[in-house]
Design a protein around this motif. Structure first.
Motif, PDB file in Angstrom:
ATOM      1  N   HIS A   1      38.411  46.142  37.055  1.00 52.00           N
ATOM      2  CA  HIS A   1      39.139  44.159  36.486  1.00 52.00           C
ATOM      3  C   HIS A   1      39.325  43.115  37.742  1.00 52.00           C
ATOM      4  N   GLY A   2      40.227  44.508  38.986  1.00 53.89           N
ATOM      5  CA  GLY A   2      40.424  43.627  39.122  1.00 53.89           C
ATOM      6  C   GLY A   2      39.221  43.149  40.822  1.00 53.89           C
ATOM      7  N   GLN A   3      38.292  44.266  40.524  1.00 51.94           N
ATOM      8  CA  GLN A   3      37.375  43.253  42.355  1.00 51.94           C
ATOM      9  C   GLN A   3      36.563  42.316  40.959  1.00 51.94           C
ATOM     10  N   HIS A   4      36.515  42.190  39.907  1.00 45.46           N
ATOM     11  CA  HIS A   4      35.452  41.127  38.546  1.00 45.46           C
ATOM     12  C   HIS A   4      36.676  40.038  38.865  1.00 45.46           C
ATOM     13  N   TYR A   5      37.368  40.224  39.179  1.00 46.37           N
ATOM     14  CA  TYR A   5      38.480  38.850  39.376  1.00 46.37           C
ATOM     15  C   TYR A   5      38.876  38.674  40.022  1.00 46.37           C
ATOM     16  N   GLY A   6      38.390  38.966  41.105  1.00 48.77           N
ATOM     17  CA  GLY A   6      38.724  39.021  42.527  1.00 48.77           C
ATOM     18  C   GLY A   6      37.504  38.214  43.122  1.00 48.77           C
ATOM     19  N   ILE A   7      36.609  39.037  42.803  1.00 49.03           N
ATOM     20  CA  ILE A   7      34.836  38.508  43.422  1.00 49.03           C
ATOM     21  C   ILE A   7      34.974  37.301  42.392  1.00 49.03           C
ATOM     22  N   LEU A   8      35.359  37.015  41.406  1.00 49.61           N
ATOM     23  CA  LEU A   8      34.927  35.421  40.464  1.00 49.61           C
ATOM     24  C   LEU A   8      35.834  33.961  41.487  1.00 49.61           C
ATOM     25  N   ILE A   9      37.236  34.481  41.794  1.00 52.32           N
ATOM     26  CA  ILE A   9      38.244  33.694  42.738  1.00 52.32           C
ATOM     27  C   ILE A   9      37.417  33.568  43.581  1.00 52.32           C
ATOM     28  N   VAL A  10      36.740  34.782  44.884  1.00 53.05           N
ATOM     29  CA  VAL A  10      36.270  33.731  45.559  1.00 53.05           C
ATOM     30  C   VAL A  10      34.866  33.215  45.280  1.00 53.05           C
ATOM     31  N   GLU A  11      33.901  33.508  44.053  1.00 52.47           N
ATOM     32  CA  GLU A  11      32.693  32.780  44.464  1.00 52.47           C
ATOM     33  C   GLU A  11      33.412  31.591  43.860  1.00 52.47           C
ATOM     34  N   LEU A  12      34.042  31.637  43.320  1.00 51.36           N
ATOM     35  CA  LEU A  12      34.902  30.023  43.230  1.00 51.36           C
ATOM     36  C   LEU A  12      34.248  29.351  43.970  1.00 51.36           C
ATOM     37  N   GLY A  13      35.323  30.203  44.408  1.00 44.38           N
ATOM     38  CA  GLY A  13      35.569  29.331  46.293  1.00 44.38           C
ATOM     39  C   GLY A  13      34.852  29.031  47.282  1.00 44.38           C
ATOM     40  N   VAL A  14      33.831  29.782  47.437  1.00 43.05           N
ATOM     41  CA  VAL A  14      32.073  29.123  47.589  1.00 43.05           C
ATOM     42  C   VAL A  14      31.724  28.218  47.429  1.00 43.05           C
ATOM     43  N   GLY A  15      31.980  28.154  45.727  1.00 43.43           N
ATOM     44  CA  GLY A  15      31.304  27.068  44.961  1.00 43.43           C
ATOM     45  C   GLY A  15      31.357  25.671  45.676  1.00 43.43           C
ATOM     46  N   VAL A  16      32.927  25.687  45.402  1.00 40.64           N
ATOM     47  CA  VAL A  16      33.446  24.317  45.702  1.00 40.64           C
ATOM     48  C   VAL A  16      33.266  23.978  47.323  1.00 40.64           C
ATOM     49  N   THR A  17      33.507  24.711  47.758  1.00 42.68           N
ATOM     50  CA  THR A  17      33.088  23.710  49.131  1.00 42.68           C
ATOM     51  C   THR A  17      31.156  23.772  49.121  1.00 42.68           C
ATOM     52  N   VAL A  18      30.747  24.580  48.494  1.00 44.28           N
ATOM     53  CA  VAL A  18      29.257  24.237  49.432  1.00 44.28           C
ATOM     54  C   VAL A  18      28.882  22.993  48.683  1.00 44.28           C
ATOM     55  N   THR A  19      29.448  22.940  46.764  1.00 45.31           N
ATOM     56  CA  THR A  19      29.426  21.626  46.968  1.00 45.31           C
ATOM     57  C   THR A  19      29.632  20.269  47.239  1.00 45.31           C
TER      58      THR A  19
END
Length: 147
Positions: A107-125
């Protein structure tokens, strides 16, 4: 600006919302299927870019102001890096996702990667829209003397 293209303007209004919804789908299902932060960020940015191309740069900047675009670029980096800092503060390695739920590592890996990918998505946008604003906002240079 395309004021006389009524069909194009109506279709664009329909597509922008659909593109934003699809960007969220790609963002939050990127760990289960192809996609993720970068792809979602590009799709989200293209929705605003198409809106600006069809309506006008001024209209696009009214919906998504340049000051907000620049803040999103920094916010995405802070989300990404902050995930690693939180991991370190909790005694794990940088970007070790087990810090988020120590009882269930999966679960920690799942939540962690979601947060990291959210950061990537916000920056790329933010970056893609900022590049569009920079190029679309430049006045055209039309002169025979420059050649």
């Amino acid at each position: 600006m395309m004021r006389h293209h009524l069909i194009l303007r109506v279709v664009t209004k329909l597509l922008v919302g659909t593109m934003i919804l699809f960007a969220f789908y790609v963002q939050f299902h990127g760990d289960y299927s192809p996609g993720g932060g970068f792809q979602a960020g590009v799709i989200m940015a293209v929705a605003f870019i198409i809106y600006g191309v069809v309506f006008s740069l001024r209209d696009a900047q009214a919906v998504f102001p340049p000051w907000l675009v620049h803040k999103l670029v920094a916010l995405g980096v802070i989300i990404y890096a902050g995930t690693g800092v939180v991991s370190m503060l909790l005694g794990y390695e940088y970007l070790h996702y087990g810090a988020f739920t120590p009882h269930h590592m999966e679960h920690g890996q799942h939540y962690g990667i979601l947060i990291v990918e959210l950061g990537v998505g916000v920056t790329v946008t933010g970056v893609m829209v900022a590049v569009y604003y920079a190029f679309a906002g430049r006045p055209p240079r039309i002169s025979d003397e420059e050649w």
